[in-house]
Design a protein around this motif. Structure first.
Motif, PDB file in Angstrom:
ATOM      1  N   HIS A  28      -3.121  43.881  72.847  1.00  0.00           N
ATOM      2  CA  HIS A  28      -1.731  43.804  73.308  1.00  0.00           C
ATOM      3  C   HIS A  28      -1.145  42.399  73.172  1.00  0.00           C
ATOM      4  O   HIS A  28       0.006  42.172  73.550  1.00  0.00           O
ATOM      5  CB  HIS A  28      -1.636  44.259  74.767  1.00  0.00           C
ATOM      6  N   GLU A  55       1.784  46.784  80.394  1.00  0.00           N
ATOM      7  CA  GLU A  55       0.796  47.735  79.862  1.00  0.00           C
ATOM      8  C   GLU A  55      -0.611  47.392  80.345  1.00  0.00           C
ATOM      9  O   GLU A  55      -1.405  48.280  80.646  1.00  0.00           O
ATOM     10  CB  GLU A  55       0.855  47.768  78.336  1.00  0.00           C
ATOM     11  N   TRP A  59      -3.028  49.638  82.552  1.00  0.00           N
ATOM     12  CA  TRP A  59      -4.407  49.925  82.138  1.00  0.00           C
ATOM     13  C   TRP A  59      -5.381  49.638  83.278  1.00  0.00           C
ATOM     14  O   TRP A  59      -6.318  50.411  83.515  1.00  0.00           O
ATOM     15  CB  TRP A  59      -4.783  49.087  80.909  1.00  0.00           C
TER      16      TRP A  59
END
Length: 96
Positions: A28, A55, A59
């Motif tokens: 990412h 994100e 996660w």
């Protein structure tokens, strides 16, 4: 750039949480670090683009397949310019 520190509790040690976190962060483009905590939790610092950090926080709420995440604390911190693209697994801090 945003920076978030997360503390994850549950069954998160011995399930490849740190290594998987590092791989996800690199994928990412997020900088920072992850480490086990003496109490059995995991702490991570994510810095990067707002959407990429979001994100990573998402996660962390599930982790790798073998993890059982019970809670995630998220702390906003001022961006500090962590080395771009650098994400490391750190040792467990000493608890004296």
């Amino acid at each position: 750039m945003v920076r978030k520190r997360v503390i994850v509790s549950g069954t998160v040690q011995g399930v490849f949480f740190r290594d998987t976190c590092r791989s996800e962060a690199v994928a990412h483009g997020v900088s920072g670090w992850v480490r086990n905590l003496p109490d059995g939790g995991v702490e991570a610092l994510f810095e990067g683009a707002e959407d990429a950090v979001a994100e990573m926080v998402a996660w962390a709420r599930t982790g790798p397949p073998a993890a059982v995440v019970r809670a995630v604390e998220v702390h906003d911190e001022p961006a500090a310019g962590v080395r771009p693209g650098g994400f490391e697994v750190r040792p467990t801090p000493y608890r004296g």
